[in-house]
Design a protein around this motif. Structure first.
Motif, short mmCIF file in Angstrom:
data_model
loop_
_atom_site.label_atom_id
_atom_site.label_comp_id
_atom_site.label_asym_id
_atom_site.label_seq_id
_atom_site.Cartn_x
_atom_site.Cartn_y
_atom_site.Cartn_z
N ALA A 48 0.78 -1.20 0.20
CA ALA A 48 -0.06 0.03 0.04
C ALA A 48 0.71 1.18 -0.08
CB ALA A 48 -0.92 -0.09 1.31
N THR A 49 2.16 1.19 0.57
CA THR A 49 2.88 2.37 0.67
C THR A 49 3.39 2.80 -0.67
OG1 THR A 49 4.67 0.99 1.26
CG2 THR A 49 3.57 2.13 2.98
N ASP A 50 4.10 2.00 -1.45
CA ASP A 50 4.67 2.17 -2.58
C ASP A 50 4.22 1.75 -3.87
OD1 ASP A 50 5.55 -0.37 -2.15
OD2 ASP A 50 7.81 0.38 -2.20
N GLY A 51 3.14 0.71 -3.78
CA GLY A 51 2.52 0.05 -4.81
C GLY A 51 3.33 -0.96 -5.49
N MET A 52 4.59 -1.42 -4.97
CA MET A 52 5.59 -2.32 -5.47
C MET A 52 4.89 -3.89 -5.25
SD MET A 52 7.75 -0.58 -6.99
CE MET A 52 8.97 -1.89 -7.16
N PRO A 53 5.37 -4.87 -6.29
CA PRO A 53 4.89 -6.20 -5.92
C PRO A 53 5.33 -6.57 -4.74
CG PRO A 53 6.00 -6.19 -7.97
CD PRO A 53 5.74 -4.53 -7.56
N LEU A 54 4.87 -7.53 -3.91
CA LEU A 54 5.34 -8.30 -2.69
C LEU A 54 5.84 -9.53 -3.06
CD1 LEU A 54 3.17 -6.86 0.16
CD2 LEU A 54 5.41 -6.18 -0.48
N ILE A 55 7.19 -9.86 -2.94
CA ILE A 55 7.49 -11.27 -3.09
C ILE A 55 7.52 -11.92 -1.88
CG2 ILE A 55 9.60 -12.66 -3.95
CD1 ILE A 55 10.81 -9.86 -4.96
N GLY A 56 6.84 -13.56 -2.16
CA GLY A 56 6.68 -14.30 -0.81
C GLY A 56 5.52 -14.40 -0.16
N GLY A 92 5.67 -7.95 8.59
CA GLY A 92 5.72 -6.60 8.55
C GLY A 92 4.26 -5.75 7.99
N PHE A 93 3.48 -6.78 7.43
CA PHE A 93 2.01 -6.23 6.99
C PHE A 93 0.93 -6.91 7.62
CE2 PHE A 93 5.32 -5.53 3.63
CZ PHE A 93 4.83 -4.38 2.89
N ILE A 94 -0.20 -6.03 7.72
CA ILE A 94 -1.25 -6.64 8.24
C ILE A 94 -1.97 -7.73 7.40
CG2 ILE A 94 -3.78 -5.98 8.98
CD1 ILE A 94 -2.59 -3.09 9.53
N ALA A 95 -2.49 -8.74 7.95
CA ALA A 95 -2.66 -10.02 7.39
C ALA A 95 -4.34 -9.62 6.81
CB ALA A 95 -3.12 -11.25 8.09
N GLN A 96 -4.74 -9.91 5.59
CA GLN A 96 -5.93 -9.65 5.03
C GLN A 96 -6.79 -10.89 4.37
OE1 GLN A 96 -5.50 -6.64 1.96
NE2 GLN A 96 -7.58 -6.63 1.47
N LYS A 97 -8.15 -10.84 4.56
CA LYS A 97 -8.86 -11.92 4.30
C LYS A 97 -9.94 -11.59 3.20
CE LYS A 97 -8.65 -14.09 8.94
NZ LYS A 97 -9.17 -14.46 9.99
N ILE A 98 -10.09 -12.58 2.18
CA ILE A 98 -11.02 -12.11 1.20
C ILE A 98 -11.87 -13.32 1.00
CG2 ILE A 98 -11.12 -11.70 -1.34
CD1 ILE A 98 -8.55 -10.12 -1.19
N ASP A 108 -6.84 -9.07 -6.87
CA ASP A 108 -5.54 -8.25 -6.54
C ASP A 108 -5.82 -7.67 -5.11
OD1 ASP A 108 -4.80 -8.67 -9.00
OD2 ASP A 108 -5.18 -6.75 -10.08
N VAL A 109 -4.83 -7.80 -4.43
CA VAL A 109 -4.55 -7.32 -2.80
C VAL A 109 -3.74 -6.60 -2.78
CG1 VAL A 109 -4.50 -8.27 -0.87
CG2 VAL A 109 -5.46 -9.60 -2.49
N VAL A 110 -4.14 -5.59 -1.95
CA VAL A 110 -2.92 -4.42 -1.68
C VAL A 110 -3.05 -4.63 -0.01
CG1 VAL A 110 -2.58 -1.94 -1.17
CG2 VAL A 110 -3.61 -2.91 -3.33
N LEU A 111 -1.61 -4.67 0.52
CA LEU A 111 -1.29 -5.20 2.08
C LEU A 111 -0.92 -3.71 2.73
CD1 LEU A 111 0.21 -8.71 1.96
CD2 LEU A 111 -2.19 -7.88 2.44
N LYS A 112 -1.35 -3.41 3.91
CA LYS A 112 -0.85 -2.40 4.43
C LYS A 112 0.24 -2.68 5.50
CE LYS A 112 -5.57 0.01 4.33
NZ LYS A 112 -6.55 0.44 5.06
N GLU A 113 1.08 -1.69 5.78
CA GLU A 113 2.08 -2.24 6.41
C GLU A 113 1.64 -1.90 8.04
OE1 GLU A 113 5.86 0.14 6.27
OE2 GLU A 113 6.14 -0.29 4.03
N ASP A 114 2.41 -2.95 8.78
CA ASP A 114 2.18 -3.06 10.32
C ASP A 114 3.14 -2.46 10.92
OD1 ASP A 114 0.94 -3.50 12.78
OD2 ASP A 114 0.93 -5.74 12.64
N SER A 115 3.07 -1.25 11.36
CA SER A 115 4.52 -0.56 11.98
C SER A 115 4.70 -1.14 13.34
CB SER A 115 4.18 0.89 12.25
OG SER A 115 3.02 1.24 13.13
N GLU A 116 3.75 -1.67 14.19
CA GLU A 116 3.73 -2.49 15.35
C GLU A 116 4.87 -3.65 15.17
OE1 GLU A 116 0.53 -3.28 17.72
OE2 GLU A 116 -0.29 -1.12 17.33
#
Length: 137
Positions: A48-56, A92-98, A108-116
């Motif tokens: 969600a922060t930079d729109g780059m694809p996440l690997i793994g 490092g990202f908040i899990a998302q359920k669909i 297509d899924v966008v994951l948000k960072e989890d700063s905690e």
């Protein structure tokens, strides 16, 4: 002798009836299993922060061991049962359920960072290095 013939002729017919009932139950069971519809889904997981694809990123059908991991471009492909719930998780990202809808193949899924979570990561390293003296003449 007549009694033995009746006795032996009755057993094979009972065996035949039992076999037929067993085969019928197996056929009904196979029909029920094949009635469960599955569909092949695919998509891309991005940050969600930079729109780059996440690997793994882990993509798992909840309640099963069926899952996949995103590739270098953030793509995933998975065959799931209709109405399944997918969970996308990454360090490092908040899990998302669909919820998977029948007839919709792309998610297509966008994951948000989890700063905690990022504050809790600790890196520990151990090493030994020998000191070498070099004399220049």
């Amino acid at each position: 002798m007549n009694e033995k013939q009746t006795f032996f002729s009755f057993k094979p017919s009972l065996w035949l009836v039992r076999s037929a009932v067993f085969m019928l139950l197996v056929a009904i069971n196979c029909l029920c299993i094949s009635a469960q519809t599955t569909q092949k889904i695919h998509g891309v997981v991005k940050s969600a922060t930079d729109g780059m694809p996440l690997i793994g990123v882990n993509v798992v059908e909840m309640g099963t061991s069926n899952g996949a991991i995103t590739d270098v471009d953030g793509n995933y492909t998975l065959t799931v049962s209709a109405g399944a719930t997918l969970e996308f998780s990454y360090i490092g990202f908040i899990a998302q359920k669909i919820q998977v809808k029948e007839g919709v193949p792309a998610y297509d899924v966008v994951l948000k960072e989890d700063s905690e979570t990022l504050d809790e990561v600790v890196v520990v390293g151990y090493g030994v290095q020998k000191k070498v003296y070099c004399l220049l003449l």
